[in-house]
Design a protein around this motif. Structure first.
Motif, PDB file in Angstrom:
ATOM      1  N   VAL A   1       0.845  -1.085   0.029  1.00  0.00           N
ATOM      2  CA  VAL A   1      -0.003  -0.097   0.020  1.00  0.00           C
ATOM      3  C   VAL A   1       0.686   1.375   0.075  1.00  0.00           C
ATOM      4  CG1 VAL A   1      -2.065  -1.214   1.160  1.00  0.00           C
ATOM      5  CG2 VAL A   1      -0.303   0.031   2.500  1.00  0.00           C
ATOM      6  N   THR A   2       2.292   1.113   0.197  1.00  0.00           N
ATOM      7  CA  THR A   2       2.912   2.427  -0.009  1.00  0.00           C
ATOM      8  C   THR A   2       3.503   2.576  -1.268  1.00  0.00           C
ATOM      9  OG1 THR A   2       4.926   1.183   0.647  1.00  0.00           O
ATOM     10  CG2 THR A   2       3.798   1.666   2.488  1.00  0.00           C
ATOM     11  N   ASP A   3       3.058   1.742  -2.201  1.00  0.00           N
ATOM     12  CA  ASP A   3       3.530   1.874  -3.580  1.00  0.00           C
ATOM     13  C   ASP A   3       2.285   2.335  -4.570  1.00  0.00           C
ATOM     14  OD1 ASP A   3       4.212   1.677  -6.399  1.00  0.00           O
ATOM     15  OD2 ASP A   3       5.080  -0.324  -6.105  1.00  0.00           O
ATOM     16  N   PRO A   4       2.209   3.699  -4.756  1.00  0.00           N
ATOM     17  CA  PRO A   4       0.971   4.010  -5.442  1.00  0.00           C
ATOM     18  C   PRO A   4       0.727   3.427  -6.865  1.00  0.00           C
ATOM     19  CG  PRO A   4       2.735   5.892  -5.340  1.00  0.00           C
ATOM     20  CD  PRO A   4       3.274   4.426  -4.488  1.00  0.00           C
TER      21      PRO A   4
ATOM     22  N   ASN B   1      -7.237  -0.861   6.437  1.00  0.00           N
ATOM     23  CA  ASN B   1      -7.003  -1.555   7.596  1.00  0.00           C
ATOM     24  C   ASN B   1      -5.158  -2.036   7.608  1.00  0.00           C
ATOM     25  OD1 ASN B   1      -7.690  -3.258  10.078  1.00  0.00           O
ATOM     26  ND2 ASN B   1      -6.909  -4.945   8.553  1.00  0.00           N
ATOM     27  N   ALA B   2      -4.566  -1.778   6.749  1.00  0.00           N
ATOM     28  CA  ALA B   2      -3.272  -2.230   6.734  1.00  0.00           C
ATOM     29  C   ALA B   2      -2.414  -1.491   7.749  1.00  0.00           C
ATOM     30  CB  ALA B   2      -2.485  -1.986   5.244  1.00  0.00           C
TER      31      ALA B   2
ATOM     32  N   ALA C   1      -2.989   4.669   3.358  1.00  0.00           N
ATOM     33  CA  ALA C   1      -4.575   5.098   3.459  1.00  0.00           C
ATOM     34  C   ALA C   1      -4.993   6.048   2.373  1.00  0.00           C
ATOM     35  CB  ALA C   1      -5.083   5.357   4.897  1.00  0.00           C
ATOM     36  N   TYR C   2      -4.106   7.057   2.258  1.00  0.00           N
ATOM     37  CA  TYR C   2      -3.816   8.233   1.243  1.00  0.00           C
ATOM     38  C   TYR C   2      -3.944   7.681  -0.268  1.00  0.00           C
ATOM     39  CZ  TYR C   2      -1.923  11.606  -2.103  1.00  0.00           C
ATOM     40  OH  TYR C   2      -1.744  12.291  -3.139  1.00  0.00           O
ATOM     41  N   PHE C   3      -2.675   6.838  -0.283  1.00  0.00           N
ATOM     42  CA  PHE C   3      -2.777   6.031  -1.630  1.00  0.00           C
ATOM     43  C   PHE C   3      -3.836   5.189  -2.247  1.00  0.00           C
ATOM     44  CE2 PHE C   3       2.065   6.326  -0.906  1.00  0.00           C
ATOM     45  CZ  PHE C   3       2.162   7.405  -1.484  1.00  0.00           C
TER      46      PHE C   3
END
Length: 244
Positions: free
Chosen positions: A57-60, A83-84, A112-114
């Protein structure tokens, strides 16, 4: 079950963990189709109502591809559950490695932003819901939890802004802040269920800690039409922890 989420499509991040699994169970019991997302895809067979994908989830770019794959498979997107969460290292700021701080903020808040950013064009079409899983430690804090508490407080603020920015489009954004919950992660850190109860139970005025199923049920309520007049709000499910 009443099938309040019949035919709605949800992406749930952090889906390998106990909370993610419980949320998925309750969503599916209410009729939803779900895409289970985690860094390593949950071990489950794809069905007409469920698929599992690996995604950081940190990879857009990976997030965009995951959202696109979900919409391609199910034809729409109604619900996103952010939820991550990183298993944060504790320590005072001067003792906390920079990479540990950045990792916690990247997974818990930037992730969560991505995901929300990639999902919003589809949620506009369905007048959907973003549910951010925050924490009681986003409201208060504890010694050594600077990174985790800051990330969850940021998630509460992001929820409010998402709600305000997109209310006119029919999109809701809500958050859910659990207290201590009996998860494998907490058991592993404490050493046993008994030690979890001994460490955390007395800190909650209700006299116990929560269960994943309780959090799953609350999540299903918040994304359902029963909560249609709720946006920008946080539901504290903390057994009274923050009352003290």
């Amino acid at each position: 079950m009443s099938e309040k989420l019949r035919d709605r499509v949800a992406i749930i991040t952090g889906a390998r963990g106990d909370l993610g699994q419980a949320i998925a169970r309750h969503f599916m019991a209410e009729g939803a189709k779900v895409c289970l997302v985690d860094l390593h895809a949950p071990e489950t067979e794809d069905t007409n109502d469920m698929m599992a994908l690996s995604c950081d989830v940190t990879d857009p770019e990976a997030v965009e591809a995951t959202v696109a794959a979900t919409v391609k498979r199910f034809g729409r997107l109604d619900i996103v559950v952010n939820n991550a969460a990183a298993e944060a290292r504790t320590g005072k700021i001067c003792d906390l490695p920079v990479d540990a701080w950045l990792h916690t903020l990247n997974v818990n808040l930037n992730g969560a932003y991505f995901v929300s950013r990639a999902a919003l064009p589809h949620l506009r079409e369905t007048k959907g819901v973003i549910l951010n899983i925050a924490s009681q430690l986003g409201h208060v804090t504890a010694k050594g939890h600077a990174a985790y508490s800051a990330s969850k407080a940021g998630l509460l603020s992001l929820t409010r802004t998402l709600a305000l920015d997109h209310a006119s489009e029919g999109i809701r954004a809500v958050s859910l802040s659990p207290g201590a919950v009996m998860t494998d992660r907490l058991i592993r850190r404490a050493g046993s269920e008994e030690q979890v109860l001994a460490d955390h139970g007395p800190r909650h005025p209700i006299g116990r800690i929560g269960t994943p199923d309780e959090i799953g049920a609350m999540a299903a309520f918040l994304v359902s039409d029963d909560a249609a007049f709720i946006t920008g709000s946080d539901l504290l499910a903390d057994g009274g922890y923050t009352l003290k």
